[in-house]
Design a protein around this motif. Structure first.
Motif, PDB file in Angstrom:
ATOM      1  N   TYR A   1       0.775  -1.359   0.041  1.00 46.42           N
ATOM      2  CA  TYR A   1       0.054  -0.068   0.145  1.00 46.42           C
ATOM      3  C   TYR A   1       0.874   1.274   0.071  1.00 46.42           C
ATOM      4  CZ  TYR A   1      -3.944  -2.955   0.922  1.00 46.42           C
ATOM      5  OH  TYR A   1      -5.129  -3.841   1.020  1.00 46.42           O
ATOM      6  N   LYS A   2       1.907   1.223   0.817  1.00 43.11           N
ATOM      7  CA  LYS A   2       2.741   2.367   0.979  1.00 43.11           C
ATOM      8  C   LYS A   2       3.689   2.563  -0.324  1.00 43.11           C
ATOM      9  CE  LYS A   2       6.310   4.422   3.381  1.00 43.11           C
ATOM     10  NZ  LYS A   2       7.509   4.440   4.544  1.00 43.11           N
ATOM     11  N   GLN A   3       4.192   1.419  -0.799  1.00 42.91           N
ATOM     12  CA  GLN A   3       4.935   1.229  -1.927  1.00 42.91           C
ATOM     13  C   GLN A   3       4.209   1.687  -3.426  1.00 42.91           C
ATOM     14  OE1 GLN A   3       4.498  -1.026   0.402  1.00 42.91           O
ATOM     15  NE2 GLN A   3       6.503  -1.258   1.497  1.00 42.91           N
ATOM     16  N   ALA A   4       2.933   1.454  -3.331  1.00 45.24           N
ATOM     17  CA  ALA A   4       2.163   1.837  -4.507  1.00 45.24           C
ATOM     18  C   ALA A   4       1.558   3.233  -4.420  1.00 45.24           C
ATOM     19  CB  ALA A   4       1.086   0.950  -4.785  1.00 45.24           C
ATOM     20  N   GLY A   5       2.129   3.860  -3.264  1.00 43.61           N
ATOM     21  CA  GLY A   5       1.476   5.253  -3.108  1.00 43.61           C
ATOM     22  C   GLY A   5       0.114   5.415  -2.707  1.00 43.61           C
ATOM     23  N   LEU A   6      -0.533   4.238  -2.347  1.00 41.79           N
ATOM     24  CA  LEU A   6      -1.990   4.296  -2.033  1.00 41.79           C
ATOM     25  C   LEU A   6      -2.266   5.504  -0.829  1.00 41.79           C
ATOM     26  CD1 LEU A   6      -3.311   0.760  -2.722  1.00 41.79           C
ATOM     27  CD2 LEU A   6      -2.977   2.857  -4.181  1.00 41.79           C
ATOM     28  N   TYR A   7      -1.452   5.496   0.334  1.00 40.48           N
ATOM     29  CA  TYR A   7      -1.676   6.151   1.515  1.00 40.48           C
ATOM     30  C   TYR A   7      -1.656   7.545   1.137  1.00 40.48           C
ATOM     31  CZ  TYR A   7      -1.055   1.965   4.282  1.00 40.48           C
ATOM     32  OH  TYR A   7      -1.110   0.702   4.701  1.00 40.48           O
ATOM     33  N   ASP A   8      -0.700   8.082   0.303  1.00 40.89           N
ATOM     34  CA  ASP A   8      -0.609   9.395  -0.008  1.00 40.89           C
ATOM     35  C   ASP A   8      -1.870   9.776  -1.237  1.00 40.89           C
ATOM     36  OD1 ASP A   8       1.935   9.973   1.118  1.00 40.89           O
ATOM     37  OD2 ASP A   8       3.023   9.188  -0.453  1.00 40.89           O
ATOM     38  N   ASP A   9      -2.466   8.771  -1.812  1.00 49.97           N
ATOM     39  CA  ASP A   9      -3.434   9.226  -2.951  1.00 49.97           C
ATOM     40  C   ASP A   9      -4.606   9.407  -1.784  1.00 49.97           C
ATOM     41  OD1 ASP A   9      -1.657   8.753  -4.964  1.00 49.97           O
ATOM     42  OD2 ASP A   9      -2.581   6.833  -5.463  1.00 49.97           O
ATOM     43  N   TYR A  10      -4.866   8.740  -0.940  1.00 49.72           N
ATOM     44  CA  TYR A  10      -5.740   8.617  -0.139  1.00 49.72           C
ATOM     45  C   TYR A  10      -6.032   9.927   0.482  1.00 49.72           C
ATOM     46  CZ  TYR A  10     -10.182   7.189   2.688  1.00 49.72           C
ATOM     47  OH  TYR A  10     -11.103   7.037   3.382  1.00 49.72           O
ATOM     48  N   MET A  11      -4.860  10.302   1.277  1.00 50.13           N
ATOM     49  CA  MET A  11      -4.911  11.546   1.834  1.00 50.13           C
ATOM     50  C   MET A  11      -5.018  12.953   1.335  1.00 50.13           C
ATOM     51  SD  MET A  11      -1.698  10.727   4.975  1.00 50.13           S
ATOM     52  CE  MET A  11      -0.604  10.088   3.846  1.00 50.13           C
ATOM     53  N   LYS A  12      -4.682  12.795  -0.146  1.00 50.13           N
ATOM     54  CA  LYS A  12      -4.967  13.802  -0.924  1.00 50.13           C
ATOM     55  C   LYS A  12      -6.420  14.071  -1.146  1.00 50.13           C
ATOM     56  CE  LYS A  12      -0.298  13.748  -3.387  1.00 50.13           C
ATOM     57  NZ  LYS A  12       0.269  13.364  -4.482  1.00 50.13           N
ATOM     58  N   LEU A  13      -7.099  12.927  -1.524  1.00 46.72           N
ATOM     59  CA  LEU A  13      -8.519  12.810  -1.707  1.00 46.72           C
ATOM     60  C   LEU A  13      -9.219  13.304  -0.251  1.00 46.72           C
ATOM     61  CD1 LEU A  13      -9.067   9.588  -3.600  1.00 46.72           C
ATOM     62  CD2 LEU A  13      -8.963  11.847  -4.489  1.00 46.72           C
ATOM     63  N   HIS A  14      -8.800  13.047   0.821  1.00 44.90           N
ATOM     64  CA  HIS A  14      -9.389  13.287   2.181  1.00 44.90           C
ATOM     65  C   HIS A  14      -8.288  14.048   2.906  1.00 44.90           C
ATOM     66  CE1 HIS A  14     -11.177   9.646   0.424  1.00 44.90           C
ATOM     67  NE2 HIS A  14     -12.151   9.884   1.044  1.00 44.90           N
ATOM     68  N   PRO A  15      -8.047  15.150   2.777  1.00 43.76           N
ATOM     69  CA  PRO A  15      -7.261  16.168   3.579  1.00 43.76           C
ATOM     70  C   PRO A  15      -7.326  15.899   5.141  1.00 43.76           C
ATOM     71  CG  PRO A  15      -8.406  17.305   1.808  1.00 43.76           C
ATOM     72  CD  PRO A  15      -8.980  16.023   1.905  1.00 43.76           C
ATOM     73  N   ASP A  16      -8.497  15.515   5.418  1.00 45.00           N
ATOM     74  CA  ASP A  16      -8.666  15.503   7.109  1.00 45.00           C
ATOM     75  C   ASP A  16      -8.349  14.194   7.636  1.00 45.00           C
ATOM     76  OD1 ASP A  16     -10.517  14.069   5.560  1.00 45.00           O
ATOM     77  OD2 ASP A  16     -12.254  14.325   7.194  1.00 45.00           O
ATOM     78  N   ILE A  17      -7.597  13.237   6.600  1.00 50.62           N
ATOM     79  CA  ILE A  17      -7.165  11.975   7.231  1.00 50.62           C
ATOM     80  C   ILE A  17      -5.650  11.906   7.254  1.00 50.62           C
ATOM     81  CG2 ILE A  17      -7.141   9.376   6.590  1.00 50.62           C
ATOM     82  CD1 ILE A  17      -9.936  10.540   8.097  1.00 50.62           C
ATOM     83  N   SER A  18      -4.983  11.464   8.209  1.00 52.44           N
ATOM     84  CA  SER A  18      -3.695  10.879   8.246  1.00 52.44           C
ATOM     85  C   SER A  18      -3.402   9.327   8.599  1.00 52.44           C
ATOM     86  CB  SER A  18      -2.802  11.690   9.167  1.00 52.44           C
ATOM     87  OG  SER A  18      -1.696  11.148   9.349  1.00 52.44           O
ATOM     88  N   ILE A  19      -2.797   8.761   7.624  1.00 58.04           N
ATOM     89  CA  ILE A  19      -2.612   7.241   7.782  1.00 58.04           C
ATOM     90  C   ILE A  19      -1.017   6.921   8.382  1.00 58.04           C
ATOM     91  CG2 ILE A  19      -2.579   5.323   6.561  1.00 58.04           C
ATOM     92  CD1 ILE A  19      -4.473   6.528   4.387  1.00 58.04           C
ATOM     93  N   LYS A  20      -1.001   5.982   9.310  1.00 54.01           N
ATOM     94  CA  LYS A  20       0.090   5.482   9.684  1.00 54.01           C
ATOM     95  C   LYS A  20       0.284   4.052   9.690  1.00 54.01           C
ATOM     96  CE  LYS A  20       3.038   5.344  13.961  1.00 54.01           C
ATOM     97  NZ  LYS A  20       3.079   5.760  15.379  1.00 54.01           N
ATOM     98  N   GLU A  21       1.175   3.333   8.968  1.00 57.37           N
ATOM     99  CA  GLU A  21       1.057   2.045   8.837  1.00 57.37           C
ATOM    100  C   GLU A  21       2.274   1.254   9.878  1.00 57.37           C
ATOM    101  OE1 GLU A  21       3.504  -0.192   5.563  1.00 57.37           O
ATOM    102  OE2 GLU A  21       1.206  -0.477   4.806  1.00 57.37           O
ATOM    103  N   ASN A  22       1.718   0.463  10.751  1.00 63.13           N
ATOM    104  CA  ASN A  22       2.673  -0.232  11.654  1.00 63.13           C
ATOM    105  C   ASN A  22       2.823  -1.467  11.261  1.00 63.13           C
ATOM    106  OD1 ASN A  22       2.569   1.789  13.720  1.00 63.13           O
ATOM    107  ND2 ASN A  22       0.399   1.267  14.050  1.00 63.13           N
ATOM    108  N   VAL A  23       4.055  -1.946  10.861  1.00 59.72           N
ATOM    109  CA  VAL A  23       4.519  -3.139   9.975  1.00 59.72           C
ATOM    110  C   VAL A  23       5.106  -3.933  11.113  1.00 59.72           C
ATOM    111  CG1 VAL A  23       5.993  -3.914   8.187  1.00 59.72           C
ATOM    112  CG2 VAL A  23       4.653  -1.627   8.131  1.00 59.72           C
ATOM    113  N   THR A  24       4.746  -5.305  11.113  1.00 63.53           N
ATOM    114  CA  THR A  24       5.444  -6.374  11.798  1.00 63.53           C
ATOM    115  C   THR A  24       6.082  -7.307  10.761  1.00 63.53           C
ATOM    116  OG1 THR A  24       4.091  -6.420  13.857  1.00 63.53           O
ATOM    117  CG2 THR A  24       5.402  -8.411  13.433  1.00 63.53           C
ATOM    118  N   THR A  25       7.307  -7.457  10.649  1.00 59.77           N
ATOM    119  CA  THR A  25       7.806  -8.181   9.470  1.00 59.77           C
ATOM    120  C   THR A  25       7.374  -9.706   9.403  1.00 59.77           C
ATOM    121  OG1 THR A  25       9.656  -7.186   9.743  1.00 59.77           O
ATOM    122  CG2 THR A  25       9.846  -8.933   8.225  1.00 59.77           C
ATOM    123  N   ARG A  26       7.175 -10.486  10.463  1.00 57.18           N
ATOM    124  CA  ARG A  26       6.918 -11.867  10.344  1.00 57.18           C
ATOM    125  C   ARG A  26       5.503 -12.037  11.047  1.00 57.18           C
ATOM    126  NH1 ARG A  26      11.298 -15.705  10.510  1.00 57.18           N
ATOM    127  NH2 ARG A  26       9.706 -17.061  11.272  1.00 57.18           N
TER     128      ARG A  26
END
Length: 440
Positions: free
Chosen positions: A60-85
Motif C-alpha cells: 500500500y505504501k509502496q504503491a503510493g495508496l496512502y498518499d493518494d487517499y490523503m490527497k482525496l481526504h485532507p482530514d485523514i492521516s494514515i500511519k502504517e505499523n508493520v510487523t515483518t513476520r
C-alpha cells in the motif's frame, strides 16, 4: 498474497504460524521478528490519524495508496505499523483483539488465520459486508471471511493463484521443451506429470542443478488445488484421512526421495542463494513469488526465467483487511478499508509488486511493470494467473489450517528430504506435531 516469512522452529508454542505464504503481499526480503513503523504522510493539523497494522510488505505504501487517499481526504492521516513476520504479528493481534484495546484501526489477516478469526474473533470485528458490493471479489475469497450468519469480517486483498516459474535456459540444456504453452500441456491436469518431467530433466541436468527447489513447494502447490485438505466442509479435522492431503504428500515424497530436489527450505537464506546461483530449474510459483524471484535471482536471471500454467488451478497465500470494533475511528477506517481493496487500488499494487488482486474486474486492465515482463521472457503473466484465479476451488479452511500445513512441510517433509528419514517416519513426525498443535 504476497511472500511471507512463515516458518517457525516450534509450531505448538505459537497461536498461529504463517504457512506458505503468502505470502502474500507479505515480503520475505526482511526475515526478522521485529516491528517497524512507517508514516503514510505527516499528521497533525487536527486531522484524524488512522493506523493500519500489516505484516511483511503489503504494497500500500509502496504503491503510493496512502498518499493518494490523503490527497482525496485532507482530514485523514494514515500511519502504517508493520510487523515483518506473520508468526509474530498474528499472536500479537489476537492478544489485542481479546483485550479489546491496542489494535490498529485496520488489521491485516493472512489467509491461514482467517478461519480462526471468523470462528473465534468475529465479534471483535466490524461487519464490512453491509454497504459493499460483494460481487467485486471472487466468491470463494469473500466466503473465507464470512461467518455462518453472514457477517463479513475482512475484505479481500491479494490471492495466490498458481503457475510454474522455470529457467528456460536450463531446460534447453537438459534437452526439454522450453515453449511455455507446450510445456504446460505436458503436465496439465496432474502434478505427478510435473514430477515425471523432473526425471527427464535429471537425465541431462546441467552440472550443479536440480529440477525443483524443494519437495515442500510441490506439496504446497498440489494441496493448494484441493477443495478438502485439513478440515471438511462441516469444520471437522480430517487432515489424517484427507484424500487431497494424501495425494499431495505422495507426490511430494516422490520428489523428496529422488535426486531431483535441491532440498532447500523455502524462505531460508540458502533458498535465496539458490535463486541467485541458478541451482534449480523450476519452482511452484504463486503470483506473489514473481517479485521475489526477480529480486533474489538478480540481473543475471533476467530473460532466463519464464512462466507456464500450473498442472492444476491452485491458491497459495493471500490476505484480508478488517476493522476491529476497538477502533476509535470505525467509520473512517471502514471507508479506508473499502477504498484500499477496490479493484482500482488492487491493480496499482499489482503494477508495483505483482500481488494478484482478488477482484476479477481488475484483471482486464492489469499491467505488470515492463521490467518484470521482460525479466520473465515476456510471458503473459496476467493471463496465466487470472485463468488460474477464476477456476480455483473453494476450500474448506479451519482454525488451525496454517500450523497443520506447516507441520507437514517443515517437520514431515524436511525429515525425509534433509535428514534421510523414510516417508513413514516423516509422516509420523508431522502427525505428532499436528496433534500437539491441536491439543490431542
Amino acid at each position: 498474497m504476497r511472500t511471507s516469512t512463515r516458518r517457525s522452529r516450534r509450531l505448538g508454542a505459537l497461536a498461529a504460524v504463517a504457512a506458505l505464504t503468502t505470502g502474500l503481499l507479505a515480503g520475505c526480503a526482511n526475515d526478522d521478528d521485529g516491528a517497524s513503523n512507517s508514516d503514510g504522510g505527516s499528521g497533525g493539523g487536527g486531522r484524524t490519524t488512522l493506523t493500519v497494522g500489516t505484516f511483511g510488505v503489503f504494497g500500500y505504501k509502496q504503491a503510493g495508496l496512502y498518499d493518494d487517499y490523503m490527497k482525496l481526504h485532507p482530514d485523514i492521516s494514515i500511519k502504517e505499523n508493520v510487523t515483518t513476520r506473520t508468526d509474530v504479528y498474528w499472536p500479537k493481534t489476537l492478544t489485542r483483539l481479546q483485550a479489546g484495546s491496542g489494535t490498529d484501526d485496520i488489521q491485516a489477516i493472512e489467509v491461514g488465520n482467517i478461519t480462526e478469526a471468523v470462528q473465534t474473533q468475529a465479534a471483535k470485528f466490524v461487519d464490512l459486508g453491509k454497504d459493499v458490493d460483494k460481487s467485486r471479489w471472487l466468491d470463494w475469497k469473500t466466503a473465507q471471511a464470512t461467518t455462518k450468519d453472514g457477517k463479513t469480517i475482512g475484505l479481500g486483498t491479494d490471492i495466490g493463484p498458481m503457475a510454474i516459474c522455470y529457467r528456460k535456459d536450463l531446460f534447453q540444456k537438459a534437452g526439454l521443451e522450453t515453449d511455455r504453452t507446450k510445456l504446460a500441456a505436458q503436465w496439465k491436469g496432474d502434478w505427478k506429470k510435473y514430477v515425471d518431467l523432473g526425471k527427464d530433466y535429471m537425465k541431462k541436468a546441467p552440472s550443479g542443478t536440480k529440477y525443483v527447489d524443494s519437495a515442500s513447494s510441490v506439496y504446497n502447490a498440489a494441496v493448494g488445488g484441493e477443495s478438502e485438505r485439513y478440515y471438511d466442509k462441516d469444520g471437522n479435522v480430517v487432515w489424517d484421512e484427507s484424500a487431497g492431503v494424501k495425494k499431495s504428500w505422495d507426490t511430494a515424497m516422490e520428489v523428496a526421495t529422488s535426486n531431483m530436489s535441491a532440498k532447500l527450505k523455502q524462505f531460508d537464506p540458502t533458498w535465496d542463494q539458490g535463486f541467485a546461483k541458478g541451482t534449480f530449474a523450476t519452482v511452484a510459483c504463486p503470483a506473489w513469488m514473481i517479485g521475489y524471484i526477480e529480486q533474489k535471482s538478480g540481473d543475471s536471471g533476467s530473460g532466463k526465467w519464464d512462466v507456464a500454467a500450473a498442472p492444476t488451478a491452485a491458491n497459495w497465500g493471500g490476505s484480508f483487511i478488517g476493522v476491529p470494533t476497538a477502533s476509535k475511528h470505525q467509520k473512517e477506517a471502514v471507508a479506508l478499508a473499502k477504498w484500499l481493496t477496490a479493484p482500482e487500488q488492487q491493480a496499482k499494487v499489482f503494477a508495483k509488486q505483482a500481488s494478484f488482486p482478488s477482484t476479477p474486474s481488475a484483471y482486464a486492465d492489469l499491467k505488470p511493470q515492463a521490467d518484470t515482463t521482460a525479466y520473465f521472457s515476456n510471458a503473459p503473466i496476467t493471463q496465466i494467473f487470472s485463468d488460474s484465479a477464476k477456476t480455483i476451488p473453494t476450500q474448506s479452511l479451519g482454525a488451525k489450517d496454517q500450523p497443520i500445513g506447516t507441520a507437514i512441510t517443515d517437520v514431515g517433509i524436511l525429515q525425509v528430504e534433509q535428514k534421510g528419514k523414510s516417508p513413514a517416519q516423516g509422516w509420523s513426525a508431522a502427525s505428532k506435531e499436528i496433534k500437539d498443535v491441536l491439543g490431542q
